[in-house]
Enzyme design. Structure first.
Site, short mmCIF file in Angstrom:
data_model
loop_
_atom_site.label_atom_id
_atom_site.label_comp_id
_atom_site.label_asym_id
_atom_site.label_seq_id
_atom_site.Cartn_x
_atom_site.Cartn_y
_atom_site.Cartn_z
N SER A 37 -3.67 -1.96 -2.22
CA SER A 37 -3.92 -1.74 -3.65
C SER A 37 -5.42 -1.75 -3.87
O SER A 37 -6.20 -1.89 -2.93
CB SER A 37 -3.28 -2.85 -4.48
OG SER A 37 -4.01 -4.05 -4.28
N LYS A 38 -5.80 -1.63 -5.14
CA LYS A 38 -7.23 -1.59 -5.48
C LYS A 38 -7.97 -2.81 -4.95
O LYS A 38 -9.16 -2.75 -4.68
CB LYS A 38 -7.39 -1.52 -6.99
CG LYS A 38 -7.08 -0.15 -7.55
CD LYS A 38 -7.66 -0.01 -8.95
CE LYS A 38 -7.11 1.24 -9.60
NZ LYS A 38 -6.28 0.97 -10.76
N ARG A 39 -7.26 -3.95 -4.84
CA ARG A 39 -7.91 -5.17 -4.35
C ARG A 39 -8.55 -4.94 -2.98
O ARG A 39 -9.48 -5.62 -2.60
CB ARG A 39 -6.88 -6.30 -4.20
CG ARG A 39 -6.45 -6.94 -5.49
CD ARG A 39 -5.58 -8.14 -5.23
NE ARG A 39 -4.44 -7.83 -4.38
CZ ARG A 39 -4.29 -8.22 -3.14
NH1 ARG A 39 -5.23 -8.94 -2.57
NH2 ARG A 39 -3.23 -7.89 -2.44
N GLY A 54 -10.14 -2.40 -1.99
CA GLY A 54 -11.23 -1.42 -2.04
C GLY A 54 -10.70 -0.11 -2.57
O GLY A 54 -9.52 0.00 -2.92
#
Ligand code: GLU
Length: 512
Positions: free
Chosen positions: A269-271, A273
């Site tokens: 996920s966006k976490r 990067g």
């Protein structure tokens, strides 16, 4: 179409940017189609009116094209200006929002044939059923209450204007399908109960058909032979199988691709990067490297070791049967390694074109530049590209040629110690002497002879000799080898780009 022709589709919802997971789904579909000599379709699943946006649709088409995944049928080819125009293919429209009348007609058919029924249960009724099932430790599925209504009861309720959903009648047979990645899969009919096909109409408007329903209709009418998609859709598949059955349509083959995880084994996920294709492009990943990496996320070559593939090589090597059901872990280091490889395989002139604008104002616009300037920028790229992972690292490296600024070089903390040494002062004074007394263009040979003389005269050698000289010429104490860098600087200066030559650099840095 021959009956054996492979037809696959990529069916994104235009509710956000194209991310790694969906891009891999698109790639596997495309590779399978190309390998089998079949067709790759793009279908836009834009029935979620609130969240679907045209700009996302345009962006995902652009991303697919950037990756090299052209579709044979679908909306807009993007070639004639407006990317949303020019639908092609004989099975359109390819946007679900434009197919509503098809869905409505088929719903009527199912109702007429008694394969589906109207469900008048209100949300409160359903909630009450749900609570009861929880209390009694029964599976929380619809009881089928409205399935047992008589024809008269149904007609009365319609006449009274009661809103209704449409549900499919599920039979007693297990719901089976074949998954190329996972083998045979079977669900008990009770696990599915009677699924909703069309939601209850709100405010007198037509009821919205649900995802499982429209996706099945579209796959069947578009003659899709293999459904290749993420494994988050496995639990939807038995419902879809039941819908195929109700219509008497053949059930396609399925291939559910495993989840992609981050290094911490959580869903990517966006976490972790940036994971959108657009952001990878901005960072300077080449499409061929990204495609190569995406292919390896869940698939491996037959020989168990080859890892670098061009798109054409992938078409040749890719087999759906070799796709693994285990989750794939996204590894940025490996992507970087493949990108470095791809950069090395790419002609410098193409890289130069890609990074041109980032090299700053000293360069004319790419279209206005002379051939000599193009060739010179390509030489610069050839010099600095082998040491980078991503193209966005090239502009800072090119500063050794473009960004000559003596004050900034002196102010750089890592240069302080080098420049403060007595030896540095002596070396730079000697260099300035040579520049003053010899106005010739500085060739690598001349420069080498200067350095040898300076070493002999000053008795300074190694880092103490080279670092101050490098700082004086480029602003930093490390960088490309002088043999190639100096001719580049001297030739660049001659091109009239406002790049200072070696003489000017020394004069301005040391103050001759
Ligand atoms: N629109 C669905 C999604 O983006 C497609 C699912 C499918 O391929 O059936 O997840």
């Amino acid at each position: 179409m021959t009956s054996e022709e492979v037809r696959v589709r990529f069916a994104p919802s235009p509710t956000g940017l194209l991310h790694v997971g969906n891009a891999r789904t698109a790639l596997y579909n495309w590779l399978f189609a190309r390998r089998m000599g079949g067709k790759f379709l793009l279908r836009i699943e834009d029935t979620d009116v609130e969240r679907s946006e045209t700009r996302y649709e345009a962006q995902l088409m652009e991303d697919l094209q950037w990756l090299g995944l052209e579709w044979d049928e679908g909306p807009g080819t993007g070639r004639a200006g407006d990317p949303l125009e020019n639908e092609r293919g004989a099975y359109g429209p390819y946007r679900q929002s434009e197919r509503q009348s098809t869905y409505a007609g088929l719903t009527q058919k199912l109702l007429d044939e008694d394969k589906a029924y109207r469900c008048f249960c209100s949300p409160e009724d359903l909630m009450a059923e749900h609570h009861l099932a929880v209390q009694e430790h029964r599976p929380q599925v619809y009881s089928g209450r409205c399935r047992r209504l008589s024809r008269e009861e149904v007609e009365q309720r319609i006449a009274a204007g009661m809103p209704f959903a449409v549900r499919l009648k599920i039979g007693d047979e297990p719901l089976r399908f074949h998954d190329i990645v996972r083998g045979p899969v079977e669900f008990a009919p009770e696990a599915v109960s009677d699924p909703i096909l069309v939601r209850s109409a709100q405010n007198g408007g037509p009821g919205m058909p649900v995802y499982n329903y429209v996706v099945t209709i579209d796959d069947a009418l578009m003659q899709i032979t293999h459904v290749i998609r993420g494994d988050d859709h496995i639990s939807n598949t038995p419902k879809q199988v039941a819908i195929y059955r109700a219509f008497g349509w053949p059930v396609p083959e399925f291939a559910h691709l495993s989840t992609i995880l981050g290094a911490d084994r959580e869903r990517l996920s966006k976490r972790h990067g940036a994971t959108s294709i657009a952001s990878f492009r901005e960072m300077g990943y080449l499409p061929e490297a990204l495609v190569n990496y995406l292919a390896l996320l869940g698939w491996g070559a037959e020989d168990g070791k080859t890892e670098t593939f061009t798109l054409a090589e992938l078409v040749h090597a890719f087999k759906l049967e070799r796709v693994t059901p285990s989750p794939a872990v996204f590894d940025f280091d490996k992507l970087n390694w493949l990108n470095r490889h791809a950069i090395k395989q790419t002609p410098s002139s193409r890289i130069a074109d890609l990074v041109w604008a980032s090299f700053g104002e000293r360069l004319p616009a790419r279209a206005d530049a002379s051939e000599a300037v193009h060739a010179w920028v390509a030489r610069l790229v050839e010099l600095i590209a082998p040491s980078v992972d991503k193209l966005d690292e090239l502009a800072p490296k090119a500063a050794c040629v473009f960004g000559f600024d003596p004050d900034a070089a002196r102010a750089l903390p890592e240069n302080h110690a080098v420049l403060a040494a007595d030896s540095a002062r002596i070396v730079l004074a000697e260099l300035a002497d040579r520049v003053r007394t010899n106005s010739a263009k500085v060739t690598p040979e001349l420069f080498k002879s200067w350095m040898n003389e300076m070493k002999a005269v000053t008795k300074v050698k190694g880092k103490e000799l080279f670092h101050p000289v490098r700082i004086a010429l480029t602003g930093v104490h490390s960088g490309p080898e002088f043999d190639k860098l100096l001719p580049l600087i001297e030739d660049g200066a001659e091109l009239g780009l406002g790049i200072p030559c070696v003489h000017e650099r020394v004069e301005r840095f040391v103050g001759v």
